[in-house]
Design an enzyme around this catalytic site. Sequence first.
Site, PDB file in Angstrom:
ATOM      1  N   GLU A   1      -9.123   6.931   3.334  1.00  0.00           N
ATOM      2  CA  GLU A   1      -8.495   6.981   2.027  1.00  0.00           C
ATOM      3  C   GLU A   1      -9.433   6.714   0.864  1.00  0.00           C
ATOM      4  O   GLU A   1     -10.310   5.848   0.948  1.00  0.00           O
ATOM      5  CB  GLU A   1      -7.363   5.945   1.958  1.00  0.00           C
ATOM      6  CG  GLU A   1      -6.237   6.213   2.931  1.00  0.00           C
ATOM      7  CD  GLU A   1      -5.130   5.190   2.860  1.00  0.00           C
ATOM      8  OE1 GLU A   1      -4.001   5.530   3.247  1.00  0.00           O
ATOM      9  OE2 GLU A   1      -5.371   4.045   2.436  1.00  0.00           O
TER      10      GLU A   1
ATOM     11  N   CYS B   1       0.863  -1.182   0.000  1.00  0.00           N
ATOM     12  CA  CYS B   1       0.000   0.000   0.000  1.00  0.00           C
ATOM     13  C   CYS B   1       0.898   1.230   0.000  1.00  0.00           C
ATOM     14  O   CYS B   1       2.071   1.147   0.348  1.00  0.00           O
ATOM     15  CB  CYS B   1      -0.877   0.051   1.242  1.00  0.00           C
ATOM     16  SG  CYS B   1      -1.982  -1.351   1.414  1.00  0.00           S
TER      17      CYS B   1
END
Length: 192
Positions: free
Chosen positions: A112, A63
């Site tokens: 996010e 990520c």
Amino acid sequence: MVVLVDDFGRAVGTEAKATVHHSATPLHLAFSSYVFDERGRLLLTQRAFGKRTWPGIWTNSCCGHPLPGESMESAVRRRLADELGLVASSVELVLPEFRYRAVMADGMVENELCPVFRVTCAGEPVADEAEVAAYEWVEWVDLGVRTDLSPWCVLQLKELAALGESPLEWPVADAGRLPAAARMGSSGRVDR
């Protein structure tokens, strides 16, 4: 620096990665990647125990956050090289609109817009210990029995399951569905 975004996915500013995560983390741009080898196995990683958010938890391969002006594909390739020493053979968008918000037990929030990519690589990772505590190659069908995965990974797996049983055959998504802040032109500016 991370790119801050509004609810429509438009860039509204930047903030230092070191200070953006707290109990009121603003919505920001990120990505998740799922790395597969030539046999179709998935690379799972355990986040380093020194990380501020979700230390020690198992999650998808890699990520990260694109830098201001950086394309999503470049960000995926950069973080794979930095964290795992891997060079991607292919980087393909599969979930362009994934968004989540998760809260740790201590109140730390992750918030996010996080497009998801399927990546293929050859070779074994060389993990940066400051980022990755451990890794393992797993069969895709075995993920359903895992109970130790990050909250974003659990949510992504539900959406990825809708794409089909064979990850290497998932359809590539239309990049036009990415949040505006993630649609980078060759000039490095955000396409609106």
